[in-house]
Design an enzyme around this catalytic site. Structure first.
Site, PDB file in Angstrom:
ATOM      1  CD  GLU A 127       2.417   5.218   3.376  1.00  0.00           C
ATOM      2  OE1 GLU A 127       1.667   5.821   4.132  1.00  0.00           O
ATOM      3  OE2 GLU A 127       2.041   4.762   2.286  1.00  0.00           O
ATOM      4  N   GLY A 267      -1.207  -4.227   3.253  1.00  0.00           N
ATOM      5  CA  GLY A 267      -2.135  -4.754   2.268  1.00  0.00           C
ATOM      6  C   GLY A 267      -1.740  -4.363   0.860  1.00  0.00           C
ATOM      7  CD  GLU A 270      -0.489   5.358  -0.776  1.00  0.00           C
ATOM      8  OE1 GLU A 270      -0.321   6.305   0.007  1.00  0.00           O
ATOM      9  OE2 GLU A 270      -0.616   4.180  -0.384  1.00  0.00           O
ATOM     10  CG  HIS A 303      -7.563   2.478   0.122  1.00  0.00           C
ATOM     11  ND1 HIS A 303      -8.214   3.135   1.139  1.00  0.00           N
ATOM     12  CD2 HIS A 303      -6.242   2.693   0.352  1.00  0.00           C
ATOM     13  CE1 HIS A 303      -7.334   3.704   1.946  1.00  0.00           C
ATOM     14  NE2 HIS A 303      -6.128   3.449   1.484  1.00  0.00           N
ATOM     15  CD  GLU A 304      -3.522   0.972  -1.541  1.00  0.00           C
ATOM     16  OE1 GLU A 304      -2.810   1.996  -1.608  1.00  0.00           O
ATOM     17  OE2 GLU A 304      -3.870   0.478  -0.450  1.00  0.00           O
TER      18      GLU A 304
END
Length: 882
Positions: A127, A267, A270, A303-304
């Site tokens: 990404e 960080g 995903e 979050h991921e």
């Protein structure tokens, strides 16, 4: 100097892809000197495309093409065109199979995009546009395919071979090599592809879903980090259960994997079923990670994981829709974190970041809407606007609809668009269809850049018992956008009486005044609104924008008496903290602006004394309220800020308060010193936070008792929170010999742990005592510093420029020249990091002419660098042209 301007991509020019890829079959042959990638694509013409005879154009970057075959026939050089950015085949059938073989060199990939090597381990970051650095492909998120991936490598150096999905086949090969084949049953865009190969330790756990399925959970790390995985695994299980209970989302594969990587630009990522994490965002132990790190890891793991639905199963149609997945998922992880700890403190932390950094972004040359209209380099748009402001936009929808209707909307969104690549409009439309609400005007939050400003005025009619509140909104001009329209803003409000009670909010047309609520969410849709509240026997004190119900600036003429009152009585925890911040800001700003020697507001001391002695308050909130506004936020609030004056004044106020409160601070320190077993519970975290805050205040005044407490705490600490709290306090004190000794001792103890060494770097780079420019240069020459590692670079260069403001904004311009030097150096190896580091210089127009000219000069030197990357070109040119 770069002469060719990167291409600008516009949302208005979006076209569906001419060709779709149904299946991708990959084979990676991994070697020490490179990797051979065999790609087989099942391609067909897109029935939605009007380009019936379009050429097949595949994206590629830094690839060595070895062969191309169409339907089994190898193509000659004249059958295709190869450029630096594409492989183009002029004539292809409606449906066909394409085989492409490329050679790449992961060991030389310092950009950390595509497939690269980190500490001897192969890993990917695709990404946003990294897959094109692996093989030729239509590298855009609306081309979704099923992937089958075979990885071949040396069994000794790479015993672990991972990719997306489930492993379906494995075995040994000749010459000490082996292979594993992975199959992902769910269609995904190329940016979600992942591969990891290396010598890793596996830590396992299991999770049983609400439907009774057992999921295999695995974390892969280097052997030295094996003891740091428990917290991440526990966080993952909490996130999986929470997502089932809160959103009804169950995990869909049989296995979920996480890999920790030292060299990583972001960080975490995903990738479907195989999340790749920056080591600093997943590894934690009591000895090496602070409470804040534990909380951050829990949030990032969640979050991921949440992306599995909000980003993977339903993904972005194009990169302009990036906040579709990121804003929604940040909202999901913020709500999760609030549920796991103190919701008020979590809200304070999120808003602090938003006000300090995102509001600055909104006011700067790179300001853009949550859904940008154009970009040159997509990596530059992984911004606070996309993430944090995007989260606030979703939060406002939640506020306007309420929890039940918002859940209906999210259910409809996932049901309607599962397996699709969609837009922010699709998300909002699902919310509208599920709730019956018209959110047409609300869509302006996605389209208009800038931070709205709400100017509030009021008056009280004593005879009629009517309180009138007028709210006027405006949205400032930003690059490329002027004359903004009024936005749909949820404005949460409460009114307080003289004894601190929350008053009923009875509007003029309320049918049942007796049941009037004590808090209302007013909906602002016009440039100006006036609201009348009836039945009040006294003029109230307004509690405005409760819980920060919208990402706006509020302008209201609060008196210091009102702020002191709210600080002591407001039932909304966030606004109680905010009143304290506004009071401290008012005091500091008045002292900065004064040409005479003015005493510090004495009532501030009493307010802080009251906080320290109030055992009924959430102690985590007390710890937050005891922290003065940061220099960065004070600079952001000022016009033509005098950074040195702000720094001196803030220190003067802190010194005044700490001197007056010395005895209370020492008592607070001892009261919160426990001998219990270390735990990551809200109560334990609050206690350590408050104790270390008190210690920091004592060291501000170079208190000998404080020094002795800090040295004793550092010596006896059984956790990194207490150790780092004491170290930071000593480093920021005037005890020079102690500072030198504790820094030396700390490094000697933890020099083998890269994540702790990064903390050691940051403590020094952020300190005006230990982080002046000569010391910063020395840190860059330190044996532990590594120019190839983004974490090391951020811990020194980014922290110096972003947190050590007095040193960075040295009037001689040396800080600016230093940053320009590092940005130019990094642009040749890692353009993404270079473009992010340059941000402080892009705010040059905000500062007074003496500073501004020097900042601009440093930025122009970056602009004039030869072979400027597209990443840096966009940021620098937009900044200088603004």
């Amino acid at each position: 100097m770069r002469t060719n301007q990167p291409t600008t991509i516009h949302l208005s020019e979006y076209k569906v892809p001419a060709y779709l890829v149904d299946a991708v079959d990959l084979c990676f042959e991994l070697f020490d000197d490179g990797a051979r990638v065999h790609s087989t694509l099942s391609v067909r013409h897109n029935p939605e495309s009007t380009e019936e005879s379009a050429p097949l154009a595949l994206d590629g970057d830094s690839l060595k093409l070895e062969s191309v075959a169409l339907n089994g026939k190898e193509l000659a050089a004249g059958d295709y065109e190869e450029t630096d950015e594409q492989l183009v085949i002029a004539k292809v059938p409606v449906q066909f199979e394409l085989k492409v073989v490329t050679w790449i060199e992961p060991q030389n990939n310092t950009r950390l995009e595509g497939l690269y090597k980190s500490s001897g381990m192969f890993c990917t970051q695709c990404e946003a546009e990294g897959f094109r650095c692996i093989t030729y492909f239509p590298d855009r998120p609306d081309v979704m395919a099923r992937y089958r991936t075979r990885i071949e490598a040396d069994k000794n150096t790479c015993p672990v071979l991972l990719s997306n999905g489930n492993d379906v086949e494995k075995g040994d090969l000749d010459n000490g090599r082996h292979f594993v084949t992975w199959e992902d049953p769910f269609p995904k865009p190329s940016y979600l592809f992942a591969l990891v190969a290396g010598d890793l330790v596996e830590k396992q756990d299991t999770f049983t879903t609400c439907s009774g399925r057992d999921i295999d959970l695995r974390i892969y790390v280097e052997a030295r980090n094996a003891a740091k995985t428990r917290h991440a695994l526990d966080s993952l299980k909490r996130a999986m259960r929470w997502d089932e209970e809160t959103y009804g989302r169950e995990y869909d594969l049989d296995i979920f994997m996480i890999v920790a990587v030292d060299d990583f630009n972001m960080g975490a990522m995903e990738n479907k079923g195989l999340n790749i994490f920056n080591s600093s965002c997943v590894l934690a132990s009591q000895e090496t990670a602070t409470d804040l790190a534990f909380q951050r890891i829990e949030s990032i793991v969640a979050h991921e994981y949440f992306h599995n639905w909000s980003g993977n199963r339903v993904t972005c149609r194009d990169w302009f829709q990036l906040s579709l997945k990121e804003g929604f998922t940040v909202f999901r992880d913020a709500t999760f974190s609030a549920d796991m700890g103190s919701s008020t403190v979590k809200r304070i932390e999120d808003v602090t970041l938003l006000r300090t950094a995102q509001f600055a972004e909104d006011a700067g040359p790179m300001a853009h809407p949550v859904r940008p209209a154009s970009y040159m380099e997509i990596s530059n748009f992984y911004t606070l606007t996309i993430y944090e402001k995007g989260e606030e936009v979703v939060r406002m929808i939640h506020t306007l609809l309420g929890p039940e209707l918002f859940r209906k909307g999210s259910d409809l969104y996932f049901e309607r668009h599962d397996g699709q690549a969609v837009t922010t409009d699709d998300f909002v439309r699902a919310m509208e269809d599920a709730s019956g609400r018209d959110l047409s005007q609300f869509r302006l939050w996605y389209e208009q850049a800038g931070t709205p400003e709400l100017t509030v005025s009021d008056n009280y009619d004593d005879e009629q018992g009517v309180y009138r509140l007028t709210v006027q909104q405006s949205v400032p001009d930003t690059p490329g956008q002027t004359d903004k329209k009024p936005q749909h803003i949820p404005f949460a409000l409460g009114l307080l009486g003289a004894d601190g009670e929350t008053l009923p909010l009875t509007l003029e047309n309320d049918q049942n005044a007796a049941s009037a609520p004590v808090e209302r969410v007013l909906e602002l849709t016009e440039a100006s609104h006036t609201f009348e509240f009836h039945g009040l026997s006294q003029k109230p004190v307004p509690s405005l924008l409760r819980s920060f119900s919208a990402p706006v600036r509020v302008v209201y003429p609060w008196s210091r008496e009102q702020l002191l009152f709210l600080m002591s009585h407001d039932s909304d925890g966030f606004n109680r903290w905010d009143a304290g911040q506004r009071l401290a800001i008012d005091v500091i700003q008045s002292l900065v602006a004064s040409t005479e020697t003015v005493e510090v507001e004495p009532r501030l001391v009493e307010a802080y004394r009251s906080l320290l002695g109030d055992a009924t308050l959430d102690q985590a909130l007390v710890a937050k309220m005891m922290q003065l506004p940061s220099e960065a936020y004070l600079v952001e609030l000022a016009n033509s800020p005098d950074v040195a004056a702000i720094h001196r004044t803030r220190e003067r106020v802190a010194t005044y308060l700490a001197t007056a409160l010395r005895d209370e601070l020492i008592e607070c320190y001892h009261r919160n010193t426990g001998t219990d077993v270390y735990e990551i519970t809200p109560e334990s975290v609050a206690r350590r936070s408050l104790r270390n805050t008190a210690l920091a205040w004592l060291l501000m005044i170079n208190d000998e008792t404080g020094r002795d407490l800090a040295l004793a705490q550092l010596s006896a600490a059984d956790n990194m929170t207490d150790r780092m709290g004491a170290l930071r306090a000593l480093v920021n004190s005037d005890y020079a010999s102690e500072r030198t000794q504790v820094l030396t001792d700390f490094y000697e103890r933890f020099q083998e742990d890269p994540q702790v060494v990064e903390q050691w770097f940051s403590v020094q780079a952020s300190s005006d005592r230990a982080g002046q420019l000569p010391q910063i240069h020395a840190l860059l020459e330190h044996p532990a510093f590594d120019w190839k590692n983004p974490n090391k670079i951020r811990s020194v260069v980014a922290v110096f420029a972003g947190q050590n403001l007095a040193a960075f904004h040295n009037p001689d311009g040396s800080g600016y020249e230093f940053l320009a030097d590092q940005v130019c150096r990094l642009d040749d190896s890692n353009p993404q990091i270079a473009a992010r580091l340059v941000t402080p210089l892009t705010r040059w127009k905000k500062f007074a002419p003496a500073y501004s000219a020097l900042m601009r000069s440093a930025l122009e030197r970056v602009r004039d660098k030869s072979e400027l990357s597209a990443d840096l070109y966009e940021v620098v040119h937009k900044s200088l042209e603004s």
